[in-house]
Design an enzyme around this catalytic site. Sequence first.
Site, PDB file in Angstrom:
ATOM      1  N   ASN A 218      -8.562   6.960 -19.900  1.00  0.00           N
ATOM      2  CA  ASN A 218      -8.553   7.055 -18.698  1.00  0.00           C
ATOM      3  C   ASN A 218      -9.376   8.289 -17.766  1.00  0.00           C
ATOM      4  O   ASN A 218      -9.931   9.061 -17.800  1.00  0.00           O
ATOM      5  CB  ASN A 218      -6.929   7.290 -18.254  1.00  0.00           C
ATOM      6  CG  ASN A 218      -6.939   7.944 -18.879  1.00  0.00           C
ATOM      7  OD1 ASN A 218      -6.051   7.702 -20.185  1.00  0.00           O
ATOM      8  ND2 ASN A 218      -6.371   9.649 -18.849  1.00  0.00           N
TER       9      ASN A 218
ATOM     10  N   GLN B  63      -6.108   1.718 -16.029  1.00  0.00           N
ATOM     11  CA  GLN B  63      -7.381   2.208 -15.474  1.00  0.00           C
ATOM     12  C   GLN B  63      -7.966   0.700 -14.738  1.00  0.00           C
ATOM     13  O   GLN B  63      -8.673   1.304 -14.137  1.00  0.00           O
ATOM     14  CB  GLN B  63      -8.339   3.349 -15.764  1.00  0.00           C
ATOM     15  CG  GLN B  63      -7.627   4.540 -15.764  1.00  0.00           C
ATOM     16  CD  GLN B  63      -7.596   5.158 -14.874  1.00  0.00           C
ATOM     17  OE1 GLN B  63      -8.592   5.231 -14.439  1.00  0.00           O
ATOM     18  NE2 GLN B  63      -6.172   6.050 -14.744  1.00  0.00           N
TER      19      GLN B  63
ATOM     20  N   SER C 103      -0.106   0.320 -12.377  1.00  0.00           N
ATOM     21  CA  SER C 103       0.351   1.564 -12.324  1.00  0.00           C
ATOM     22  C   SER C 103      -0.395   1.549 -10.478  1.00  0.00           C
ATOM     23  O   SER C 103      -1.966   1.255  -9.819  1.00  0.00           O
ATOM     24  CB  SER C 103       0.249   2.977 -12.256  1.00  0.00           C
ATOM     25  OG  SER C 103       0.178   3.467 -10.969  1.00  0.00           O
TER      26      SER C 103
ATOM     27  N   HIS D 169      -0.214   3.475  -7.372  1.00  0.00           N
ATOM     28  CA  HIS D 169      -0.867   4.133  -6.922  1.00  0.00           C
ATOM     29  C   HIS D 169      -2.514   5.198  -7.255  1.00  0.00           C
ATOM     30  O   HIS D 169      -3.291   5.364  -6.565  1.00  0.00           O
ATOM     31  CB  HIS D 169      -0.222   5.968  -7.206  1.00  0.00           C
ATOM     32  CG  HIS D 169      -0.575   6.800  -8.391  1.00  0.00           C
ATOM     33  ND1 HIS D 169      -1.274   7.504  -8.174  1.00  0.00           N
ATOM     34  CD2 HIS D 169       0.007   6.311  -9.412  1.00  0.00           C
ATOM     35  CE1 HIS D 169      -0.901   7.741  -9.868  1.00  0.00           C
ATOM     36  NE2 HIS D 169       0.000   7.379 -10.731  1.00  0.00           N
TER      37      HIS D 169
ATOM     38  N   THR E  26      17.649  -0.214  -8.239  1.00  0.00           N
ATOM     39  CA  THR E  26      17.788  -0.259  -6.347  1.00  0.00           C
ATOM     40  C   THR E  26      16.371  -0.856  -6.597  1.00  0.00           C
ATOM     41  O   THR E  26      15.121   0.192  -6.254  1.00  0.00           O
ATOM     42  CB  THR E  26      18.848   0.088  -5.209  1.00  0.00           C
ATOM     43  OG1 THR E  26      20.006   0.512  -5.636  1.00  0.00           O
ATOM     44  CG2 THR E  26      18.494  -0.628  -3.874  1.00  0.00           C
TER      45      THR E  26
ATOM     46  N   CYS F 210      -2.194  20.773 -19.524  1.00  0.00           N
ATOM     47  CA  CYS F 210      -1.554  21.838 -19.583  1.00  0.00           C
ATOM     48  C   CYS F 210      -0.379  22.242 -19.893  1.00  0.00           C
ATOM     49  O   CYS F 210       0.192  21.605 -19.775  1.00  0.00           O
ATOM     50  CB  CYS F 210      -1.733  22.666 -18.197  1.00  0.00           C
ATOM     51  SG  CYS F 210      -1.703  24.677 -18.007  1.00  0.00           S
TER      52      CYS F 210
HETATM   53  N1  PLP Z   1      -2.092   4.836 -18.104  1.00  0.00           N
HETATM   54  C1  PLP Z   1      -2.883   5.174 -17.938  1.00  0.00           C
HETATM   55  C2  PLP Z   1      -4.047   4.937 -18.247  1.00  0.00           C
HETATM   56  C3  PLP Z   1      -2.884   6.451 -16.981  1.00  0.00           C
HETATM   57  O1  PLP Z   1      -4.403   6.337 -16.139  1.00  0.00           O
HETATM   58  C4  PLP Z   1      -2.000   7.207 -16.488  1.00  0.00           C
HETATM   59  C5  PLP Z   1      -2.352   8.028 -15.572  1.00  0.00           C
HETATM   60  O2  PLP Z   1      -3.196   8.230 -14.919  1.00  0.00           O
HETATM   61  C6  PLP Z   1      -1.106   6.227 -16.448  1.00  0.00           C
HETATM   62  C7  PLP Z   1      -0.501   5.002 -18.037  1.00  0.00           C
HETATM   63  C8  PLP Z   1       0.491   6.868 -15.828  1.00  0.00           C
HETATM   64  O3  PLP Z   1       0.945   5.744 -14.617  1.00  0.00           O
HETATM   65  P1  PLP Z   1       1.963   6.626 -13.961  1.00  0.00           P
HETATM   66  O4  PLP Z   1       1.158   7.822 -13.265  1.00  0.00           O
HETATM   67  O5  PLP Z   1       2.372   5.334 -12.908  1.00  0.00           O
HETATM   68  O6  PLP Z   1       3.044   6.363 -15.152  1.00  0.00           O
END
Ligand code: PLP
Length: 377
Positions: free
Chosen positions: A149, A177, A195, A197, A233, A320
């Site tokens: 990522n 990603q 994921s 979003h 749910t 952070c």
């Molecule tokens: N794994 C990777 C490589 C990600 O880039 C991210 C989110 O930035 C996640 C896991 C976590 O996903 P989520 O935000 O849906 O928990």
Amino acid sequence: MIYLDNASTTPLDSEVLNAMTPYLTELYGNPSSQHAAGRAAALGVLDARDKIAKLVGCASDEIFFVSGGTEAGNWALKGACAADTARGRHIVLSAIEHPALIESARDMQRYGYEVTFVNPDESGAVKPDDIARALRADTVFCAVMAANNETGVIQPVEEIGKICKERGVFYYCDCVQTAGVLPFPVRHCDALGISSHKFYGPKGFGALYIKNGAAISRFISGGNQERGLRGGTTNAAAAVGCAVALENAVRGKEEHNKRISALKDKFVAEVLSEIDGAHVNGGGEILPATANISFDGCDGENVLFLLDMNGIAVSTGSACSAGAVKASHVLTAMGLPESRVKSAVRFSFGKYNTVEEVAEVVAALKRAVNGIRGTGC
Ligand code: PLP
């Protein structure tokens, strides 16, 4: 605002919102309920599961809905460990995994598990041979993500998957990603996570593929949702939205990748020619959308701040924690010097970025870097 933080999250597509809206309004039944209102919501969930399975390339009963990439990683790691205690208590992770995996492994250390972190090479790629060397007779779980990522570096998951299979080790591939960007390595892993979003779907939703027959324990105890493995749910609206978003992403993949890599390549070329002492972090095959660049003599946080003041959103790999900024574990594991780690900024492109924005960001970046270096604007 110029948004260059698409690896963090993407906006919800209006088409996705439109598909979700009925399930947030009139189709509000609980998908587990026996009556007509429940059945109507359940139909949406069923259809979403079928669509996602088809896109991932697996059977519908191999898709489990979760709250996102973090839960997918937690479930895969903790569920696989809990299901196979007879084999042993050793976990292998690439050192560049998302905290979802790293922190889950740390949780397991409290239960006597040993964790081996495998560093990538300087280009950011994890070597299959290094994974092979780290696996032991008592290794129960291994995770190496499809692409990182922070750097976007694509990992050799097929070879790693083969090694894990030969050695009988559960292999999880974090595809957060790469969903909608690269093919799903479904034949090479026991489980993979996505994921919603990250591909213009709703936040707080995702899917975990678990290969039929793979040994994994249930994650959330409760009702009988997700075939009794993950209670709670089901969010019908999010499931429907996730399916539409993934369909769109997969359908438009080639064109999107081509457009985004052209934008990103132009951006990187201009940054390198306009700004002295700029270095791209990561090499080899990199995701079309991602560029991780360090700027000599700068602090990445300051660059982020100055760009933000100009309405440009980017990110750094640092986290952070308790008020202190922790250097990126990914760039550190690649063996980059501290100065380069501290000065890194991630730019991640998305489908709404334009060529005009590239020019604007390069100009703002040049001003920011020169300002920090005290070399004038
Ligand atoms: N794994 C990777 C490589 C990600 O880039 C991210 C989110 O930035 C996640 C896991 C976590 O996903 P989520 O935000 O849906 O928990």
